[in-house]
Design a protein around this motif. Structure first.
Motif, PDB file in Angstrom:
ATOM      1  N   ARG A  43       0.840  -1.219   0.000  1.00 29.94           N
ATOM      2  CA  ARG A  43       0.000   0.000   0.000  1.00 29.94           C
ATOM      3  C   ARG A  43       0.867   1.258   0.000  1.00 29.94           C
ATOM      4  N   ASN A  44       1.924   1.250   0.802  1.00 27.30           N
ATOM      5  CA  ASN A  44       2.819   2.411   0.855  1.00 27.30           C
ATOM      6  C   ASN A  44       3.484   2.660  -0.491  1.00 27.30           C
ATOM      7  N   THR A  45       3.914   1.599  -1.136  1.00 22.23           N
ATOM      8  CA  THR A  45       4.532   1.737  -2.452  1.00 22.23           C
ATOM      9  C   THR A  45       3.529   2.303  -3.447  1.00 22.23           C
ATOM     10  N   LEU A  46       2.305   1.784  -3.417  1.00 22.88           N
ATOM     11  CA  LEU A  46       1.265   2.278  -4.324  1.00 22.88           C
ATOM     12  C   LEU A  46       1.006   3.765  -4.076  1.00 22.88           C
ATOM     13  N   ARG A  47       0.877   4.164  -2.823  1.00 17.86           N
ATOM     14  CA  ARG A  47       0.643   5.582  -2.514  1.00 17.86           C
ATOM     15  C   ARG A  47       1.783   6.457  -3.038  1.00 17.86           C
ATOM     16  N   ALA A  48       3.007   5.986  -2.857  1.00 27.43           N
ATOM     17  CA  ALA A  48       4.164   6.771  -3.308  1.00 27.43           C
ATOM     18  C   ALA A  48       4.146   6.951  -4.821  1.00 27.43           C
ATOM     19  N   TRP A  49       3.885   5.854  -5.553  1.00 22.53           N
ATOM     20  CA  TRP A  49       3.861   5.961  -7.017  1.00 22.53           C
ATOM     21  C   TRP A  49       2.683   6.797  -7.493  1.00 22.53           C
ATOM     22  N   GLU A  50       1.540   6.689  -6.818  1.00 23.05           N
ATOM     23  CA  GLU A  50       0.390   7.521  -7.191  1.00 23.05           C
ATOM     24  C   GLU A  50       0.702   9.005  -6.967  1.00 23.05           C
ATOM     25  N   ALA A  51       1.402   9.303  -5.877  1.00 20.50           N
ATOM     26  CA  ALA A  51       1.782  10.697  -5.610  1.00 20.50           C
ATOM     27  C   ALA A  51       2.739  11.209  -6.677  1.00 20.50           C
ATOM     28  N   GLU A  52       3.689  10.372  -7.078  1.00 22.06           N
ATOM     29  CA  GLU A  52       4.632  10.780  -8.139  1.00 22.06           C
ATOM     30  C   GLU A  52       3.911  10.986  -9.459  1.00 22.06           C
ATOM     31  N   LEU A  53       2.969  10.119  -9.755  1.00 15.59           N
ATOM     32  CA  LEU A  53       2.180  10.274 -10.984  1.00 15.59           C
ATOM     33  C   LEU A  53       1.382  11.580 -10.949  1.00 15.59           C
ATOM     34  N   ALA A  54       0.752  11.855  -9.818  1.00 18.72           N
ATOM     35  CA  ALA A  54      -0.038  13.094  -9.699  1.00 18.72           C
ATOM     36  C   ALA A  54       0.861  14.318  -9.861  1.00 18.72           C
ATOM     37  N   ARG A  55       2.064  14.274  -9.265  1.00 20.24           N
ATOM     38  CA  ARG A  55       2.996  15.400  -9.421  1.00 20.24           C
ATOM     39  C   ARG A  55       3.399  15.595 -10.876  1.00 20.24           C
ATOM     40  N   ALA A  56       3.676  14.485 -11.542  1.00 19.23           N
ATOM     41  CA  ALA A  56       4.089  14.560 -12.951  1.00 19.23           C
ATOM     42  C   ALA A  56       2.958  15.121 -13.809  1.00 19.23           C
ATOM     43  N   GLN A  57       1.728  14.695 -13.534  1.00 18.50           N
ATOM     44  CA  GLN A  57       0.590  15.197 -14.301  1.00 18.50           C
ATOM     45  C   GLN A  57       0.344  16.677 -14.014  1.00 18.50           C
ATOM     46  N   LYS A  58       0.461  17.069 -12.757  1.00 17.63           N
ATOM     47  CA  LYS A  58       0.236  18.468 -12.383  1.00 17.63           C
ATOM     48  C   LYS A  58       1.308  19.382 -12.963  1.00 17.63           C
ATOM     49  N   LYS A  59       2.524  18.849 -13.004  1.00 22.59           N
ATOM     50  CA  LYS A  59       3.664  19.623 -13.497  1.00 22.59           C
ATOM     51  C   LYS A  59       3.612  19.777 -15.018  1.00 22.59           C
ATOM     52  N   GLY A  60       2.862  18.901 -15.667  1.00 22.30           N
ATOM     53  CA  GLY A  60       2.791  18.962 -17.116  1.00 22.30           C
ATOM     54  C   GLY A  60       3.945  18.238 -17.786  1.00 22.30           C
ATOM     55  N   LYS A  70       4.252   2.153 -13.326  1.00 25.68           N
ATOM     56  CA  LYS A  70       4.671   1.857 -11.944  1.00 25.68           C
ATOM     57  C   LYS A  70       3.457   1.758 -11.022  1.00 25.68           C
ATOM     58  N   VAL A  71       2.504   2.645 -11.203  1.00 26.06           N
ATOM     59  CA  VAL A  71       1.280   2.598 -10.395  1.00 26.06           C
ATOM     60  C   VAL A  71       0.530   1.300 -10.663  1.00 26.06           C
ATOM     61  N   ASN A  72       0.420   0.910 -11.927  1.00 29.17           N
ATOM     62  CA  ASN A  72      -0.279  -0.328 -12.271  1.00 29.17           C
ATOM     63  C   ASN A  72       0.403  -1.548 -11.668  1.00 29.17           C
ATOM     64  N   ARG A  73       1.747  -1.569 -11.723  1.00 33.60           N
ATOM     65  CA  ARG A  73       2.490  -2.679 -11.105  1.00 33.60           C
ATOM     66  C   ARG A  73       2.283  -2.702  -9.594  1.00 33.60           C
ATOM     67  N   ALA A  74       2.286  -1.521  -8.981  1.00 37.70           N
ATOM     68  CA  ALA A  74       2.089  -1.444  -7.529  1.00 37.70           C
ATOM     69  C   ALA A  74       0.685  -1.920  -7.144  1.00 37.70           C
ATOM     70  N   ARG A  75      -0.316  -1.593  -7.955  1.00 40.65           N
ATOM     71  CA  ARG A  75      -1.686  -2.083  -7.696  1.00 40.65           C
ATOM     72  C   ARG A  75      -1.744  -3.599  -7.806  1.00 40.65           C
ATOM     73  N   ALA A  76      -1.075  -4.134  -8.807  1.00 40.37           N
ATOM     74  CA  ALA A  76      -1.050  -5.590  -8.981  1.00 40.37           C
ATOM     75  C   ALA A  76      -0.322  -6.253  -7.806  1.00 40.37           C
ATOM     76  N   ASP A  77       0.769  -5.634  -7.366  1.00 48.27           N
ATOM     77  CA  ASP A  77       1.495  -6.174  -6.209  1.00 48.27           C
ATOM     78  C   ASP A  77       0.616  -6.163  -4.959  1.00 48.27           C
ATOM     79  N   LEU A  78      -0.137  -5.095  -4.766  1.00 50.22           N
ATOM     80  CA  LEU A  78      -1.045  -5.014  -3.617  1.00 50.22           C
ATOM     81  C   LEU A  78      -2.126  -6.082  -3.716  1.00 50.22           C
TER      82      LEU A  78
END
Length: 132
Positions: A86-103, A115-123
């Motif tokens: 769960r922690n890994t998934l949250r971290a990757w989701e946060a990085e994805l959100a930052r990348a999307q917000k940053k453009g 990475k988010v998809n892999r983390a979801r599968a791992d969870l």
């Protein structure tokens, strides 16, 4: 007759409380006792000592407290694995959100999404994994 009924009831209650762990312990104990009888008939004291040590170890590991401790440890490991996933998934989701917000460019965003998809599968796998 009363004795027979009492013995039958005791056996029913003990079977009702049996678990796979106690069944395995009982089977291993019986196997060791059979081997000990054979070693005793052969007068093989070295093998008898080895088997007695194994039986002592089995008896120590098969107490209700020891079985409960193993179950608790397995549950803790299972929950730890889920929490880590769960922690890994949250971290990757946060990085994805930052990348999307940053453009950030689409290739970078796609990489974070993988990475988010892999983390979801791992969870999902951690949750589905049986407790052992």
């Amino acid at each position: 007759m009363k004795l027979f009924v009492a013995v039958a009831l005791c056996m029913c209650f003990s079977v009702a409380r049996a678990s796979p762990e106690t069944d395995a312990c009982d089977a291993h104990r019986q196997s060791l006792e059979r081997q000990m009888a054979i070693a005793l008939n052969r007068e093989d004291s070295a093998q008898l000592d080895t088997l007695q040590a194994a039986l002592d170890k089995t008896n120590a590991e098969c107490t209700p407290d020891a079985i409960a401790q193993r179950k608790a440890d397995a549950l803790r490991r299972h929950n730890d694995a889920i929490a880590q996933a769960r922690n890994t998934l949250r971290a990757w989701e946060a990085e994805l959100a930052r990348a999307q917000k940053k453009g950030t460019d689409q290739l970078n965003i796609a990489a974070w999404q993988r990475k988010v998809n892999r983390a979801r599968a791992d969870l999902d796998r951690a949750i589905a994994r049986p407790i052992q």
